[in-house]
Write a protein that holds these residues in place. Sequence first.
Motif, short mmCIF file in Angstrom:
data_model
loop_
_atom_site.label_atom_id
_atom_site.label_comp_id
_atom_site.label_asym_id
_atom_site.label_seq_id
_atom_site.Cartn_x
_atom_site.Cartn_y
_atom_site.Cartn_z
N GLU A 154 0.84 -1.21 0.00
CA GLU A 154 0.00 0.00 0.00
C GLU A 154 0.87 1.26 0.00
N LEU A 155 1.95 1.23 0.74
CA LEU A 155 2.88 2.37 0.74
C LEU A 155 3.49 2.55 -0.64
N ALA A 156 3.95 1.47 -1.23
CA ALA A 156 4.56 1.56 -2.56
C ALA A 156 3.54 2.02 -3.60
N THR A 157 2.30 1.57 -3.46
CA THR A 157 1.25 1.98 -4.39
C THR A 157 0.95 3.47 -4.24
N ARG A 158 0.94 3.94 -3.01
CA ARG A 158 0.73 5.38 -2.79
C ARG A 158 1.80 6.19 -3.52
N VAL A 159 3.04 5.80 -3.34
CA VAL A 159 4.15 6.51 -3.99
C VAL A 159 4.01 6.42 -5.51
N SER A 160 3.68 5.25 -6.00
CA SER A 160 3.54 5.05 -7.44
C SER A 160 2.44 5.92 -8.04
N HIS A 161 1.29 5.95 -7.39
CA HIS A 161 0.19 6.78 -7.90
C HIS A 161 0.56 8.26 -7.88
N ARG A 162 1.20 8.67 -6.82
CA ARG A 162 1.58 10.09 -6.72
C ARG A 162 2.58 10.44 -7.81
N ASN A 163 3.57 9.59 -7.99
CA ASN A 163 4.59 9.87 -9.01
C ASN A 163 4.02 9.77 -10.42
N THR A 164 3.09 8.85 -10.63
CA THR A 164 2.46 8.73 -11.95
C THR A 164 1.71 10.01 -12.29
N GLY A 165 1.01 10.56 -11.31
CA GLY A 165 0.31 11.83 -11.52
C GLY A 165 1.27 12.93 -11.91
N HIS A 166 2.38 13.02 -11.21
CA HIS A 166 3.37 14.04 -11.54
C HIS A 166 3.94 13.83 -12.94
N GLN A 167 4.22 12.58 -13.28
CA GLN A 167 4.81 12.26 -14.58
C GLN A 167 3.85 12.51 -15.73
N SER A 168 2.55 12.46 -15.45
CA SER A 168 1.56 12.56 -16.53
C SER A 168 1.60 13.90 -17.25
N GLY A 169 1.97 14.95 -16.53
CA GLY A 169 1.94 16.28 -17.13
C GLY A 169 0.53 16.83 -17.31
N ASP A 170 -0.45 16.11 -16.83
CA ASP A 170 -1.86 16.50 -16.96
C ASP A 170 -2.36 16.90 -15.57
N PRO A 171 -2.76 18.16 -15.39
CA PRO A 171 -3.17 18.60 -14.05
C PRO A 171 -4.37 17.83 -13.48
N VAL A 172 -5.31 17.45 -14.33
CA VAL A 172 -6.47 16.69 -13.85
C VAL A 172 -6.03 15.30 -13.41
N CYS A 173 -5.22 14.66 -14.23
CA CYS A 173 -4.69 13.34 -13.87
C CYS A 173 -3.89 13.43 -12.57
N ASP A 174 -3.07 14.46 -12.45
CA ASP A 174 -2.26 14.63 -11.25
C ASP A 174 -3.15 14.76 -10.01
N ARG A 175 -4.20 15.56 -10.10
CA ARG A 175 -5.10 15.73 -8.94
C ARG A 175 -5.85 14.44 -8.62
N MET A 176 -6.30 13.74 -9.66
CA MET A 176 -7.03 12.49 -9.43
C MET A 176 -6.13 11.45 -8.77
N LEU A 177 -4.91 11.32 -9.28
CA LEU A 177 -4.00 10.33 -8.70
C LEU A 177 -3.53 10.76 -7.31
N ALA A 178 -3.48 12.05 -7.04
CA ALA A 178 -3.17 12.50 -5.68
C ALA A 178 -4.28 12.07 -4.73
N ARG A 179 -5.50 12.14 -5.18
CA ARG A 179 -6.63 11.71 -4.35
C ARG A 179 -6.57 10.19 -4.11
N ILE A 180 -6.26 9.45 -5.16
CA ILE A 180 -6.12 8.00 -5.02
C ILE A 180 -4.96 7.67 -4.07
N ALA A 181 -3.86 8.40 -4.20
CA ALA A 181 -2.70 8.18 -3.33
C ALA A 181 -3.07 8.42 -1.87
N THR A 182 -3.90 9.41 -1.63
CA THR A 182 -4.36 9.68 -0.26
C THR A 182 -5.14 8.49 0.28
#
Length: 99
Positions: free
Chosen positions: A18-46
């Motif tokens: 779960e910790l690794a998945t949190r980090v992965s989702h957060r980093n995927t959002g950052h890597q996406s370059g898409d602000p909506v994707c970044d916010r959605m994955l930040a919510r999932i990471a939370t």
Amino acid sequence: SDNRHSMLHSVAYVAFQELATRVSHRNTGHQSGDPVCDRMLARIATDENLHMVFYRNLLGAAFELAPDLTMQAVRDVVVNFRMPGHGMPGFERAAAQMA
């Protein structure tokens, strides 16, 4: 340890996963370059973080009840840790980008 499929191993694995998945989702959002994707994955990471806290607390209780067995399970999980999907083609490259 002889039993890598014990309940303690499962709890230890999920706590780390779960910790690794949190980090992965957060980093995927950052890597996406898409602000909506970044916010959605930040919510999932939370949400993943809440899961991790639950399993971490469960693991803490296991340490109180059976410290030696719990430490063996944690050791086994850490030494052999793999994320779900690790056998998929291209997973290692994608995982390295998200780490």
